[in-house]
Design an enzyme around this catalytic site. Structure first.
Site, PDB file in Angstrom:
ATOM      1  CE  LYS A 185      -1.925   2.545   3.282  1.00 18.76           C
ATOM      2  NZ  LYS A 185      -1.841   3.873   2.649  1.00 18.76           N
ATOM      3  CB  CYS A 293      12.834   8.676   8.480  1.00 16.34           C
ATOM      4  SG  CYS A 293      13.612   7.754   7.167  1.00 16.34           S
TER       5      CYS A 293
END
Ligand code: NDP
Length: 482
Positions: A185, A293
């Site tokens: 996804k 990140c």
């Protein structure tokens, strides 16, 4: 410093054949899905790019069933050498269609074309090439299972919006190389390159069901996490959702790797080459709008050179070109979504309210779309929220230190532990620091360098498991090395 004017140099978007709507990619075909739909917009202009299906639980059922069938009947029976051929084929098609992927990524995500063109897409292809090379050599990779490592089966993969195509490659390439099939996804705000990748799977004649792409928002991700037919999960995203996933699968047989947030320290000593360090600071936090990140969002600078670094950094930031992501001169593009912009605004307002000193480069911003000026906070202390929480935007917090011990203590004073940077001429100090820093990746005299051969992942709340390199294969095979 004189400011240069640049004539616009827009990359043509004609190379992209945007469809008005997209379905789900299940069992090798595009289907409408049984759920609702949502719009994917360009964050730079707010233009609607396409209508995309939101996969329902029934769609996830179908995708998992297709992946299971492909696993048992085809993929698990195929030799590693043959799996490798498919991966090489995908890698080559990605290279051939690189410009199309780069333009689409930039349209959907808002990142500068020079980054999608020179970083995201070439690296995505490199991950497929790299893992293709492993497919027939897994028995020599010192993995659990020794000479005959065994795949898990069906892997559920959930990826974020900051590097859509690159995160897809990080996830799909090792999973397929080790013999798993996948249900992936993409993030709600950036589904389009994953759907273009589905076309690449068709073009490469990948057996139906080996890769399934299901678009949607959080509930679609949740349906993957909860599905009993999923053997292993791989997630990249926020620590909050990562913790929910860890809770959801505890007590089940499902395995997971979680790549979560970070609050990296970029540490500059007084013997560092300052101009190079300034470039590294800029690359560390303003690359990809700071939606990274492992971004160097905390600058730790030695007190004796703090003023000089600060003034050179600000002068450099005044030259950053912020604007149309499709313009080849653009350095900083659009913030990926209204929600993310709101988060950045809220957290930077807290930074000011808590007493840090705010500065931005004063650049003009486009009237439409989601934008945030490159921003620096000085006078930041360790208790400030902007020093503790992931802003995930083009915002740098500056702290100072006097001794290497103090730098280490401050750098490690975070719930995260994904990355860190060290700038110094002394090799011994680099080695000592790297040993002390609780970070999965430590860069020395550089920052934000990525390579498919190099493992990436975190300590503490930055998650667990490694992606990339030989280590990145390990979570995709059964068993552990004891
Ligand atoms: P999320 O963690 O919500 O998004 C990551 C992925 O998880 C997306 O595909 C998302 O779907 C999906 N997801 C959301 N909820 C669930 C759920 N309950 N179960 C399974 N999957 C789920 O990140 P956000 O986009 O909300 O960003 C919030 C913050 O997270 C950012 O401000 C940033 O600080 C951090 N972040 C960190 C990233 C990193 O690489 N470390 C990447 C992205 C965000 P969808 O997007 O469709 O909702």
């Amino acid at each position: 410093m004189p400011k240069f004017e640049y004539a616009p140099a827009p990359e043509s978007r004609a190379v992209v054949d945007l469809q008005s709507s997209y379905g789900l990619f299940i069992n090798g075909e595009f289907t409408d899905g049984s759920g609702t739909s949502f719009k994917s917009i360009s964050p730079a202009t707010e233009e609607v790019l396409a209508e995309v299906s939101a996969a329902s639980e029934a769609d996830i059922d179908n995708a998992v069933a297709a992946a299971r069938k492909a696993y048992t009947r085809v993929w698990s029976k195929m030799s590693g050498a043959d799996r490798g051929k498919y991966l090489y084929r995908i890698a080559r098609i990605l290279q051939e269609r690189a410009r199309e992927f780069a333009v689409l990524e930039t349209l959907d995500n808002g990142k500068p074309i020079k980054e999608s063109r020179d970083v995201d897409i070439p690296l995505a292809a490199a991950h497929f090439f790299y893992n293709a090379g492993w497919a027939d050599k897994l028995g020599y990779a010192a993995l659990p299972g020794g000479a005959n490592p065994q795949p898990h089966g069906v892997v559920g993969q959930i990826i974020p919006w900051n590097f859509p195509m690159l995160m897809l490659a990080w996830k799909i390439a090792p999973a397929l190389a080790t013999g798993n099939t996948v249900v992936l996804k993409p993030a709600e705000t950036t589904p389009l390159t994953a759907l273009l990748f589905a076309e690449v799977c068709q073009q490469a004649d990948l057996p139906p069901g080996v890769v399934n792409i299901v678009t949607g928002a959080g509930p679609t991700g949740q349906a993957i996490v909860d599905h009993p037919g999923i053997d292993k999960l791989a997630f990249t995203g926020s620590t909050g959702v990562g913790k929910m996933i860890a809770r959801a699968i505890s007590g089940t047989r499902k395995k997971a790797t979680l790549e979560l947030g970070g609050k990296a320290a970029n540490i500059v000593f007084d013997d560092a080459p300052i101009d190079q360090a300034v470039e590294g600071i800029v690359r560390g936090i303003f690359f990809n709008q700071g939606h990274v990140c492992c971004a160097g969002s905390r600058l730790l600078v030695q007190e004796t050179i703090a003023d000089e670094v600060e003034s050179r950094l600000k002068r450099r930031l005044e030259t950053l070109r912020v604007g149309d992501p499709l313009d080849k001169n653009t350095d900083v593009g659009a913030i990926n979504s209204r929600a993310q912009l709101d988060r950045i605004i809220a957290l930077t307002d807290v930074g000011e309210a808590e007493g840090a000193v705010r500065w931005d480069n004063g650049c003009e911003l486009p009237s439409k779309g989601f934008w945030f000026r490159p921003t620096v906070f000085t006078g930041v202390t360790q208790t400030h929220r902007i020093a503790q929480e992931e802003v995930f935007g083009p915002v740098l917090s500056v702290l100072t230190f006097r001794t290497p011990q103090e730098a280490v203590a401050k750098a490690n004073n975070t719930p995260y532990g994904l990355s860190a940077g060290i700038w110094t001429e002394k090799g011994s100090r680099i080695l000592w620091m790297a040993d002390q820093l609780k970070a999965g990746v430590v860069w020395a005299n550089t920052f934000n360098q990525f390579d498919p051969t190099s493992p990436f992942g975190g300590y503490k709340e930055s998650g667990y498991g490694r992606e990339g390199g030989r280590h990145g294969l390990e979570p995709y095979v059964k068993g552990t090395l004891s």
